[in-house]
Design a protein around this motif. Structure first.
Motif, PDB file in Angstrom:
ATOM      1  N   ARG A  26       0.860  -1.183   0.000  1.00 23.97           N
ATOM      2  CA  ARG A  26       0.000   0.000   0.000  1.00 23.97           C
ATOM      3  C   ARG A  26       0.894   1.229   0.000  1.00 23.97           C
ATOM      4  O   ARG A  26       1.602   1.476   0.970  1.00 23.97           O
ATOM      5  N   LEU A  27       0.855   1.977  -1.098  1.00 25.95           N
ATOM      6  CA  LEU A  27       1.647   3.196  -1.210  1.00 25.95           C
ATOM      7  C   LEU A  27       0.749   4.390  -0.912  1.00 25.95           C
ATOM      8  O   LEU A  27      -0.395   4.433  -1.367  1.00 25.95           O
ATOM      9  N   GLY A  28       1.264   5.349  -0.159  1.00 29.38           N
ATOM     10  CA  GLY A  28       0.468   6.517   0.188  1.00 29.38           C
ATOM     11  C   GLY A  28       0.919   7.761  -0.537  1.00 29.38           C
ATOM     12  O   GLY A  28       2.085   7.894  -0.918  1.00 29.38           O
ATOM     13  N   TYR A  29      -0.018   8.689  -0.735  1.00 27.81           N
ATOM     14  CA  TYR A  29       0.296   9.980  -1.344  1.00 27.81           C
ATOM     15  C   TYR A  29      -0.427  11.060  -0.560  1.00 27.81           C
ATOM     16  O   TYR A  29      -1.626  10.959  -0.286  1.00 27.81           O
ATOM     17  N   ARG A  85       0.602  -7.138  -5.531  1.00 30.67           N
ATOM     18  CA  ARG A  85      -0.654  -6.393  -5.626  1.00 30.67           C
ATOM     19  C   ARG A  85      -0.430  -5.036  -4.967  1.00 30.67           C
ATOM     20  O   ARG A  85       0.144  -4.953  -3.885  1.00 30.67           O
ATOM     21  N   VAL A  86      -0.844  -3.944  -5.620  1.00 35.28           N
ATOM     22  CA  VAL A  86      -0.545  -2.596  -5.137  1.00 35.28           C
ATOM     23  C   VAL A  86      -1.823  -1.759  -5.065  1.00 35.28           C
ATOM     24  O   VAL A  86      -2.666  -1.820  -5.960  1.00 35.28           O
ATOM     25  N   THR A  87      -1.923  -0.981  -3.986  1.00 37.05           N
ATOM     26  CA  THR A  87      -3.010  -0.023  -3.837  1.00 37.05           C
ATOM     27  C   THR A  87      -2.407   1.337  -3.521  1.00 37.05           C
ATOM     28  O   THR A  87      -1.556   1.438  -2.636  1.00 37.05           O
ATOM     29  N   LEU A  88      -2.813   2.360  -4.266  1.00 37.74           N
ATOM     30  CA  LEU A  88      -2.410   3.730  -3.962  1.00 37.74           C
ATOM     31  C   LEU A  88      -3.461   4.277  -3.006  1.00 37.74           C
ATOM     32  O   LEU A  88      -4.651   4.315  -3.329  1.00 37.74           O
ATOM     33  N   VAL A  89      -3.011   4.684  -1.820  1.00 39.88           N
ATOM     34  CA  VAL A  89      -3.921   5.155  -0.774  1.00 39.88           C
ATOM     35  C   VAL A  89      -3.730   6.663  -0.606  1.00 39.88           C
ATOM     36  O   VAL A  89      -2.601   7.145  -0.466  1.00 39.88           O
ATOM     37  N   GLY A 115      -4.664  -0.638  -7.628  1.00 36.79           N
ATOM     38  CA  GLY A 115      -5.896  -0.249  -6.959  1.00 36.79           C
ATOM     39  C   GLY A 115      -5.813   1.169  -6.420  1.00 36.79           C
ATOM     40  O   GLY A 115      -4.730   1.748  -6.300  1.00 36.79           O
ATOM     41  N   LEU A 116      -6.942   1.737  -6.073  1.00 43.53           N
ATOM     42  CA  LEU A 116      -7.015   3.105  -5.573  1.00 43.53           C
ATOM     43  C   LEU A 116      -7.945   3.125  -4.371  1.00 43.53           C
ATOM     44  O   LEU A 116      -9.046   2.568  -4.420  1.00 43.53           O
ATOM     45  N   GLU A 117      -7.494   3.751  -3.291  1.00 43.32           N
ATOM     46  CA  GLU A 117      -8.310   3.827  -2.078  1.00 43.32           C
ATOM     47  C   GLU A 117      -8.246   5.230  -1.494  1.00 43.32           C
ATOM     48  O   GLU A 117      -7.170   5.814  -1.378  1.00 43.32           O
ATOM     49  N   PHE A 118      -9.429   5.762  -1.143  1.00 44.67           N
ATOM     50  CA  PHE A 118      -9.515   7.060  -0.490  1.00 44.67           C
ATOM     51  C   PHE A 118      -9.987   6.831   0.935  1.00 44.67           C
ATOM     52  O   PHE A 118     -10.945   6.093   1.170  1.00 44.67           O
ATOM     53  N   LEU A 119      -9.333   7.491   1.887  1.00 46.60           N
ATOM     54  CA  LEU A 119      -9.650   7.274   3.296  1.00 46.60           C
ATOM     55  C   LEU A 119     -10.828   8.116   3.775  1.00 46.60           C
ATOM     56  O   LEU A 119     -11.506   7.736   4.723  1.00 46.60           O
TER      57      LEU A 119
END
Length: 187
Positions: A26-29, A85-89, A115-119
């Motif tokens: 899970r990579l964060g931006y 497996r990667v998700t940009l959070v 993947g893309l995830e918004f908190l």
């Protein structure tokens, strides 16, 4: 593969096709629009969500190039190519962009199978970046930004008509005015 007049010949398949992912990253931006804004709440939110690699920058949404976002997307693509497996959070979708910018980024992520995830926010949760709902909401957020801009400009115009000064510091004495004019003429 087949050439005219010849039999079908199957090409070699890439090693990763159909292979199960090996782990999940899970990579964060995080992004703030100005240098004076704090990234602390976004960084805390990403840390609470279990994100260990965070890319952050203080740069306007209107900037054509966002180096840290580009690095995050590039790393996500590399990790995905190595079967992770990667998700940009991201804390909120507005941190990535609005309207067409967000839709373009989503297509880039979809092409890399990231993947893309918004908190938080209207798009809170995990998303298929090319989904119809995501695309519609991205377009609406672009419209929201334009609406805010139009209302702000309308308010400024209304204040000007009433003789009010908009923005900037007012001159308080003759010395300040003299210095301001001197600095302006030096340009």
């Amino acid at each position: 593969m087949r050439k005219p007049g010849s039999a079908w010949a199957e090409l070699l398949r890439p090693r990763n096709v159909g292979a199960e992912p090996v782990g999940h990253d899970r990579l964060g931006y995080a992004r703030a629009s100005t240098a004076r804004q704090s990234l602390d709440s976004q960084l805390d939110s990403l840390a609470e969500a279990g994100v260990t690699r965070i890319f952050s920058e203080k740069i306007s949404t209107r900037a054509a190039q966002r180096p840290e976002l580009d690095k995050a997307v590039a790393l996500a693509g590399e990790l995905r190519a190595s079967r992770v497996r990667v998700t940009l959070v991201v804390h909120e979708h507005k941190r990535l962009g609005r309207g067409i910018e967000l839709a373009t980024l989503a297509e880039k992520l979809k092409a890399s199978d990231v993947g893309l995830e918004f908190l938080t926010g209207e798009l809170q949760g995990s998303h298929d970046p090319s989904g119809v709902v995501f695309t519609v909401l991205a377009a609406l957020s672009g419209m929201e930004r334009e609406y805010i801009r139009d209302r702000t400009l309308e308010g400024h115009e209304s204040a000007r008509k009433r003789g009010k000064t908009i923005g900037g510091a007012g001159v308080t004495d003759g010395d300040m005015l003299s210095m301001a004019l001197h600095l302006r003429d030096r340009r």
